[in-house]
Design a protein around this motif. Structure first.
Motif, mmCIF file in Angstrom:
data_model
loop_
_atom_site.group_PDB
_atom_site.id
_atom_site.type_symbol
_atom_site.label_atom_id
_atom_site.label_comp_id
_atom_site.label_asym_id
_atom_site.label_seq_id
_atom_site.Cartn_x
_atom_site.Cartn_y
_atom_site.Cartn_z
ATOM 1 N N VAL A 266 0.860 -1.188 0.000
ATOM 2 C CA VAL A 266 0.000 0.000 0.000
ATOM 3 C C VAL A 266 0.900 1.243 0.000
ATOM 4 C CG1 VAL A 266 -1.780 1.283 1.262
ATOM 5 C CG2 VAL A 266 -1.807 -1.226 1.248
ATOM 6 N N SER A 267 0.630 2.174 -0.915
ATOM 7 C CA SER A 267 1.462 3.377 -0.991
ATOM 8 C C SER A 267 1.023 4.389 0.060
ATOM 9 C CB SER A 267 1.346 4.006 -2.380
ATOM 10 O OG SER A 267 0.102 4.688 -2.475
ATOM 11 N N SER A 268 1.866 5.382 0.276
ATOM 12 C CA SER A 268 1.564 6.434 1.252
ATOM 13 C C SER A 268 0.243 7.138 0.937
ATOM 14 C CB SER A 268 2.687 7.471 1.262
ATOM 15 O OG SER A 268 3.888 6.943 1.752
ATOM 16 N N TRP A 269 0.054 7.499 -0.341
ATOM 17 C CA TRP A 269 -1.177 8.223 -0.699
ATOM 18 C C TRP A 269 -2.402 7.304 -0.658
ATOM 19 C CZ3 TRP A 269 -2.134 13.144 -0.284
ATOM 20 C CH2 TRP A 269 -1.122 14.086 -0.481
ATOM 21 N N ASP A 270 -2.230 6.028 -0.999
ATOM 22 C CA ASP A 270 -3.356 5.095 -0.877
ATOM 23 C C ASP A 270 -3.785 4.986 0.585
ATOM 24 O OD1 ASP A 270 -3.339 4.626 -3.535
ATOM 25 O OD2 ASP A 270 -2.303 2.678 -3.429
ATOM 26 N N MET A 271 -2.795 4.955 1.464
ATOM 27 C CA MET A 271 -3.093 4.862 2.889
ATOM 28 C C MET A 271 -3.780 6.147 3.370
ATOM 29 S SD MET A 271 -2.770 2.517 5.140
ATOM 30 C CE MET A 271 -3.226 2.467 6.864
ATOM 31 N N PHE A 272 -3.311 7.272 2.854
ATOM 32 C CA PHE A 272 -3.942 8.555 3.173
ATOM 33 C C PHE A 272 -5.430 8.494 2.814
ATOM 34 C CE2 PHE A 272 -5.649 12.575 1.786
ATOM 35 C CZ PHE A 272 -5.302 13.442 2.802
ATOM 36 N N ASP A 273 -5.723 8.031 1.580
ATOM 37 C CA ASP A 273 -7.117 7.970 1.118
ATOM 38 C C ASP A 273 -7.938 7.005 1.972
ATOM 39 O OD1 ASP A 273 -6.697 9.814 -0.899
ATOM 40 O OD2 ASP A 273 -6.215 8.293 -2.406
ATOM 41 N N LYS A 274 -7.330 5.871 2.302
ATOM 42 C CA LYS A 274 -8.043 4.871 3.106
ATOM 43 C C LYS A 274 -8.396 5.447 4.494
ATOM 44 C CE LYS A 274 -7.185 0.253 5.132
ATOM 45 N NZ LYS A 274 -8.408 -0.515 4.810
ATOM 46 N N MET A 275 -7.436 6.099 5.107
ATOM 47 C CA MET A 275 -7.673 6.673 6.438
ATOM 48 C C MET A 275 -8.744 7.767 6.371
ATOM 49 S SD MET A 275 -5.631 5.288 8.793
ATOM 50 C CE MET A 275 -5.240 6.502 10.021
ATOM 51 N N LEU A 276 -8.720 8.539 5.290
ATOM 52 C CA LEU A 276 -9.708 9.611 5.139
ATOM 53 C C LEU A 276 -11.095 9.021 4.876
ATOM 54 C CD1 LEU A 276 -10.405 12.616 4.873
ATOM 55 C CD2 LEU A 276 -9.743 12.501 2.461
ATOM 56 N N GLU A 277 -11.169 8.065 3.946
ATOM 57 C CA GLU A 277 -12.479 7.555 3.526
ATOM 58 C C GLU A 277 -13.084 6.615 4.556
ATOM 59 O OE1 GLU A 277 -11.584 6.019 -0.360
ATOM 60 O OE2 GLU A 277 -11.014 8.032 -1.022
ATOM 61 N N GLU A 278 -12.265 5.800 5.189
ATOM 62 C CA GLU A 278 -12.821 4.796 6.104
ATOM 63 C C GLU A 278 -12.832 5.241 7.560
ATOM 64 O OE1 GLU A 278 -11.022 0.989 5.339
ATOM 65 O OE2 GLU A 278 -11.142 1.302 3.178
ATOM 66 N N ALA A 279 -11.951 6.164 7.930
ATOM 67 C CA ALA A 279 -11.897 6.578 9.341
ATOM 68 C C ALA A 279 -12.071 8.087 9.514
ATOM 69 C CB ALA A 279 -10.573 6.126 9.965
ATOM 70 N N GLN A 280 -12.120 8.821 8.420
ATOM 71 C CA GLN A 280 -12.199 10.291 8.467
ATOM 72 C C GLN A 280 -11.066 10.871 9.317
ATOM 73 O OE1 GLN A 280 -15.418 8.533 9.204
ATOM 74 N NE2 GLN A 280 -15.343 8.428 6.962
ATOM 75 N N VAL A 281 -9.887 10.254 9.188
ATOM 76 C CA VAL A 281 -8.694 10.750 9.883
ATOM 77 C C VAL A 281 -7.689 11.220 8.820
ATOM 78 C CG1 VAL A 281 -6.727 10.117 11.337
ATOM 79 C CG2 VAL A 281 -9.020 9.280 11.902
ATOM 80 N N VAL A 282 -7.205 12.452 8.991
ATOM 81 C CA VAL A 282 -6.225 13.002 8.046
ATOM 82 C C VAL A 282 -4.823 12.747 8.585
ATOM 83 C CG1 VAL A 282 -5.408 15.071 6.849
ATOM 84 C CG2 VAL A 282 -7.840 14.810 7.377
ATOM 85 N N VAL A 283 -4.020 12.015 7.819
ATOM 86 C CA VAL A 283 -2.622 11.772 8.183
ATOM 87 C C VAL A 283 -1.745 12.431 7.127
ATOM 88 C CG1 VAL A 283 -3.187 9.603 9.342
ATOM 89 C CG2 VAL A 283 -2.503 9.574 6.917
ATOM 90 N N THR A 284 -0.434 12.332 7.280
ATOM 91 C CA THR A 284 0.464 12.885 6.277
ATOM 92 C C THR A 284 1.167 11.743 5.561
ATOM 93 O OG1 THR A 284 0.866 14.622 7.895
ATOM 94 C CG2 THR A 284 2.175 14.686 5.890
ATOM 95 N N PRO A 285 1.048 11.688 4.230
ATOM 96 C CA PRO A 285 1.724 10.613 3.491
ATOM 97 C C PRO A 285 3.239 10.779 3.559
ATOM 98 C CG PRO A 285 0.400 12.010 2.029
ATOM 99 C CD PRO A 285 0.332 12.624 3.373
ATOM 100 N N GLY A 286 3.924 9.706 3.911
ATOM 101 C CA GLY A 286 5.380 9.769 4.082
ATOM 102 C C GLY A 286 6.114 10.194 2.830
ATOM 103 N N SER A 287 5.556 9.847 1.654
ATOM 104 C CA SER A 287 6.240 10.170 0.402
ATOM 105 C C SER A 287 6.335 11.675 0.189
ATOM 106 C CB SER A 287 5.520 9.511 -0.778
ATOM 107 O OG SER A 287 4.159 9.906 -0.787
#
Ligand SMILES: *Cc1c(COP(=O)(O)O)cnc(C)c1O
Length: 410
Positions: free
Chosen positions: A356-377
């Motif tokens: 899973v890429s950094s931005w994919d994880m960003f999208d997953k966290m936003l869409e499934e948990a409504q949590v905004v993180v920072t993509p490492g990339s």
């Protein structure tokens, strides 16, 4: 015809935080019923109000400005003696740093960028990857790099990958560098360097006649008594290092603005003829010419951080944020993810699930948990496959984030 500094055209459009904002906005518009639930753990900004001792001192500073007898106009460009001395007495005891080696500013972002004013062109610049983007972009603006490649890496920079294998602490390279940016505790990885690791860097700098630019913005978050808070705890650093510190993260000064640079008078660079020139002298000249000092009430407020009440209140803030970091670490560990940082720094650095890429994880966290993180990339190509979660938040928000994280898998 007014020509421009064409180096600016090499900059990748400020992609990280604007891109985060764009995706959050798009998601909110498409899912208005979820928009109110979004919790931001992305940007590294403090959330808790100023320590009471700081507020009181700043009020007093403003009141002084309201009376003819106590009014202050321009202050010393390098900062007021009361603050420079308080910094030395409280932060550099037994490190042989004197008050006139401390320069007060309006924050470390400016200082870490402006410092390039006193260095020549043609230096080889070593930068860790992932990294605080300011170091890279200011070198691009100065013309110290070539163009960016498709991964965003600039030609001419010596990148030092920080990976799980090296504990996110790069060892000195075999190549020769002239300027080296180090940041510990690290943003974004939360990694810290121990005495031996820093000694290796100081030895490298001395052997290569290089300068270490040491960013210690997060030193107050160090919990482990063995970990150095300052590069000047390391023997030899007084000949080859400059340290940057800020009241932003310990004192909650991100909106107040105050930081400082420590330049021992023994640190020198070379002129075109090989003569040694103290960097202190150059920075002092630069400061007197381009800066008129940090605001008086702000410096009063900063000094209050070193009062007895101020210290206790700052400790409580650090404890609060580090308590958040512990909860976030535990929640991410329970998810089965590899978790780094968050023990001596307010950032938790988490490996994305396999593939899973950094931005994919960003999208997953936003869409499934409504949590905004920072993509490492966004911090450099070696950050791909990771994301950063900031512990700068209210306890309530962090508890809610942890709850949502466990629901992600369950
Ligand atoms: C927040 C931060 C700073 C401090 O910046 P200010 O301009 O003082 O607010 C410096 N370095 C790093 C790596 C940071 O994350």
């Amino acid at each position: 015809m007014a020509t421009i500094n064409s180096n600016f055209l090499k900059l990748k459009a400020g992609y990280l935080f604007p891109e985060i904002a764009r995706r959050v906005k798009a998601y909110s518009e498409a899912n208005p019923e979820k928009a109110g639930k979004i919790i931001r753990c992305g940007i590294g900004d403090v959330t808790e109000p100023l320590p009471a001792a700081v507020v009181k001192a700043m009020h007093e500073g403003v009141d002084e400005q309201a009376n003819r007898e106590t009014f202050h106009g321009y202050g010393p460009e390098q900062g007021y003696e009361f603050l420079r001395q308080a910094i030395v007495d409280n932060q550099y005891q037994s490190m042989s740093i004197s008050a006139d080696e401390v320069f007060i500013s309006d924050g470390s972002k400016c200082d870490t960028g402006n410092i390039l004013d006193i260095f020549g062109n043609g230096n080889t610049i070593a930068i860790t990857d992932p990294v605080y983007p300011v170091y890279v972009d200011t070198n691009v603006m100065e013309g110290n790099t070539g163009d960016a490649d498709e991964k965003g890496a600039y030609g001419g920079l010596l990148y030092l990958p920080c990976t799980a294998e090296n504990g996110f602490v790069a060892a000195p390279p075999t190549e020769k560098a002239d300027l080296i940016y180090l940041c510990f505790p690290n943003n974004p990885t939360g990694a810290t360097a121990n005495k031996e690791q820093l000694k290796a860097w100081v030895d490298y700098a001395k052997a290569n006649d290089a300068i270490i630019l040491y960013d210690a913005a997060y030193e107050a978050f160090i919990q482990d008594p063995e970990i150095p808070h300052s590069i000047f705890e390391i023997e030899g650093a007084h000949d080859c290092a400059i340290e940057f510190r800020s009241f932003s993260k310990n004192g909650g000064f991100t909106g107040i603005r105050c930081g400082y640079v420590v330049i021992p008078k023994t640190v020198t660079g070379s002129d075109a003829n090989g003569n040694r020139v103290p960097l202190h002298q150059l920075w002092n000249r630069r400061t007197s010419t381009k800066f008129n000092g940090a605001s008086y009430p702000v410096q009063k407020g900063a000094a209050a951080i070193f009062s007895e009440e101020g210290k206790a209140q700052v400790n409580a803030l650090i404890e609060h944020y580090m308590g958040n970091a512990k909860l976030l670490r535990e929640a991410a560990t329970e998810l089965g993810l590899a978790v780094y940082g968050g023990e001596n720094a307010p950032y938790v650095w988490i490996a994305c699930p396999e593939g899973v890429s950094s931005w994919d994880m960003f999208d997953k966290m936003l869409e499934e948990a409504q949590v905004v993180v920072t993509p490492g990339s966004g911090f450099g190509s070696a950050g791909e496959g990771y994301f950063r979660v900031s512990a700068f938040n209210s306890r309530q928000n962090v508890q809610e984030v942890c709850k949502r994280l466990s629901a992600l898998v369950g």
